[in-house]
Design an enzyme around this catalytic site. Structure first.
Site, short mmCIF file in Angstrom:
data_model
loop_
_atom_site.label_atom_id
_atom_site.label_comp_id
_atom_site.label_asym_id
_atom_site.label_seq_id
_atom_site.Cartn_x
_atom_site.Cartn_y
_atom_site.Cartn_z
N HIS A 18 26.07 40.32 46.16
CA HIS A 18 27.41 40.83 45.87
C HIS A 18 27.65 40.68 44.37
O HIS A 18 28.08 39.63 43.90
CB HIS A 18 28.46 40.05 46.69
CG HIS A 18 29.86 40.55 46.55
ND1 HIS A 18 30.84 40.32 47.48
CD2 HIS A 18 30.46 41.28 45.57
CE1 HIS A 18 31.98 40.87 47.09
NE2 HIS A 18 31.77 41.46 45.91
N HIS A 20 28.80 43.22 40.96
CA HIS A 20 29.18 44.50 40.34
C HIS A 20 28.59 44.51 38.94
O HIS A 20 28.93 43.64 38.13
CB HIS A 20 30.69 44.63 40.28
CG HIS A 20 31.36 44.49 41.61
ND1 HIS A 20 31.67 45.58 42.40
CD2 HIS A 20 31.72 43.39 42.32
CE1 HIS A 20 32.22 45.14 43.53
NE2 HIS A 20 32.26 43.83 43.52
N HIS A 198 34.16 46.00 50.90
CA HIS A 198 34.97 44.81 50.61
C HIS A 198 36.10 44.81 51.63
O HIS A 198 36.80 45.83 51.79
CB HIS A 198 35.58 44.90 49.21
CG HIS A 198 34.63 44.61 48.09
ND1 HIS A 198 33.42 45.24 47.95
CD2 HIS A 198 34.73 43.74 47.04
CE1 HIS A 198 32.81 44.77 46.86
NE2 HIS A 198 33.58 43.86 46.28
N GLU A 201 39.49 40.37 51.41
CA GLU A 201 39.54 39.58 50.17
C GLU A 201 41.01 39.24 49.94
O GLU A 201 41.41 38.09 50.06
CB GLU A 201 38.95 40.40 49.00
CG GLU A 201 38.95 39.66 47.66
CD GLU A 201 38.44 40.54 46.50
OE1 GLU A 201 38.34 41.77 46.65
OE2 GLU A 201 38.16 39.97 45.42
N ASP A 279 29.88 38.16 42.25
CA ASP A 279 30.91 39.20 42.13
C ASP A 279 30.97 39.81 40.71
O ASP A 279 30.34 40.83 40.47
CB ASP A 279 32.27 38.65 42.56
CG ASP A 279 33.20 39.72 43.13
OD1 ASP A 279 32.76 40.86 43.29
OD2 ASP A 279 34.36 39.39 43.44
N ASP A 280 31.71 39.17 39.83
CA ASP A 280 31.87 39.66 38.45
C ASP A 280 31.72 38.47 37.50
O ASP A 280 32.70 38.01 36.90
CB ASP A 280 33.25 40.31 38.29
CG ASP A 280 33.45 41.45 39.26
OD1 ASP A 280 32.91 42.53 39.03
OD2 ASP A 280 34.15 41.23 40.29
N1 ADE Z 1 35.43 45.50 41.85
C1 ADE Z 1 34.81 44.58 41.11
N2 ADE Z 1 35.04 43.35 41.62
C2 ADE Z 1 35.82 43.52 42.70
C3 ADE Z 1 36.39 42.64 43.66
N3 ADE Z 1 36.22 41.33 43.61
N4 ADE Z 1 37.15 43.18 44.62
C4 ADE Z 1 37.34 44.48 44.68
N5 ADE Z 1 36.84 45.35 43.81
C5 ADE Z 1 36.07 44.88 42.83
ZN ZN Z 2 33.12 42.47 44.76
#
Ligand code: ADE
Ligand code: ZN
Length: 340
Positions: A18, A20, A198, A201, A279-280
């Site tokens: 997971h 991006h 997703h 969340e 994630d990011d």
């Molecule tokens: N795009 C990038 N990170 C995300 C996240 N945590 N939730 C939804 N969209 C995303």
């Molecule tokens: Zn994500």
């Protein structure tokens, strides 16, 4: 936490499922690419930009994330971004990655789909050859846009069918339920793509039900809210449906401000196939190892539990069975042989 657990996590073979790619854009690289493309960022310096990384919710993060991605123009930019990520996780013993990219974030700005994907694929190829990291690519639809827009993106992705393993669904969750994308996911399935979304969340457990029953997903990204619904939790465990959790993301976006309350432990107790990812990472304060460490510290995980989570990462991957088994036996051998 003691140093030996840090060392254990650092050396553990891991799979990232997971992630991006636009969320790996470190401020230093962002400024460098902005400059060479003649783009001006809203922030005066790397420090100023980093100071803006304080979020009350998902949307506040997304606003900054899309703005940062706006300086990516050339094929080389997407290559540099992806290569920097691979080099970073190579130092963390990440052996396999399944990466999301958001085509619409770029095509909406007039960047060709091919520019984006060619740069990412070139880096993934080099990552395989030079770093030994295996990889898959997943294109994600932006759920704040229309289903019609997602159909157009799917159409473009079909030209790269053999290089894209699946489709995902991300961006602003609340008010954009999985049901909005039922038809385009059905078409993506027909075309042979694997499916992810997703869900849960920020959104409710019902969105996870929709992802399961209306989209027929193969994996759920996040899924934190499943514990609100006992029937759903039992169903996820029965199906061994993977939930790709991102603890530092959850902390930073106030989904779970205190990781001592993170749902991971309860999920494992319920035999849900939970995994840990980043994630990011450029925005949330850490890559794979940092996510494992923060979670292990907050939930007081044992070495066995941490190894179990690394195993879950490979189990939940889209690797073929033989490769999966090899990674799983590597994790087991590493855990058995580890000495402080
Ligand atoms: N795009 C990038 N990170 C995300 C996240 N945590 N939730 C939804 N969209 C995303
Ligand atoms: Zn994500």
């Amino acid at each position: 936490m003691n140093d030996s657990l840090h060392k254990f996590i650092a050396g553990l073979p891991k799979a990232e499922l997971h992630l991006h790619i636009e969320g790996t854009f470190e401020p230093e690289l962002m400024f460098e690419i902005a400059e060479r493309n003649g783009k001006k960022l809203k922030y005066a310096s790397v420090e100023d930009l980093r100071k803006a990384y304080s979020f009350n919710n998902l949307q506040e993060f997304l606003d900054i994330y899309y703005e940062g991605a706006g300086v990516l123009i050339e094929e080389r930019d997407f290559y540099d971004l992806t290569m920097a990520y691979l080099r970073k996780v190579h130092t963390e013993n990440v052996r396999h990655v399944e990466i999301f990219f958001d085509p619409q974030t770029h095509t909406e700005r007039g960047i060709a789909f091919s520019t984006v994907i060619d740069g990412i694929l070139r880096a993934l190829e080099e990552g395989r050859e030079e770093l030994g990291i295996t990889s898959e690519l997943i294109m994600s639809f932006l759920r704040h846009l229309s289903e019609e827009d997602a159909f157009k993106t799917l159409e473009e992705g079909l030209k790269y069918k053999d290089r894209i393993i699946g489709v995902g669904l991300d961006s602003s969750e609340l008010g954009n339920p999985p049901s909005k994308f039922e038809r385009v996911f059905a078409k993506a399935r027909e075309e042979g793509f694997l499916l992810m979304a997703h869900a849960g969340e920020e959104g409710p457990a019902d969105y996870i039900w929709e992802a399961l029953n209306l989209l027929n997903v193969d994996r759920i990204d996040h899924g934190n809210r499943c514990l609100d619904d006992d029937v759903l939790s039992a169903e996820l465990a029965r199906r061994q449906m993977a939930l790709t959790l991102c603890p530092l993301s959850n902390k930073k976006l106030q989904v779970c401000p205190d990781l001592r309350n993170h749902p991971l432990r309860k999920m494992l107790e319920k035999n849900i196939l939970a995994t840990i990812h980043s994630d990011d990472p450029a925005y949330f304060g850490g890559y794979m190892n940092a996510n494992f460490i923060a979670t292990a510290e907050a939930l007081d995980l044992t070495r066995e539990e941490i190894a179990h989570l690394a195993e879950n990462g490979f189990k939940a991957s889209f690797l073929l069975d033989e490769a999966k088994e090899e990674h799983l036996s590597d994790v087991r051998a590493y855990a058995a042989d580890f000495s402080e």
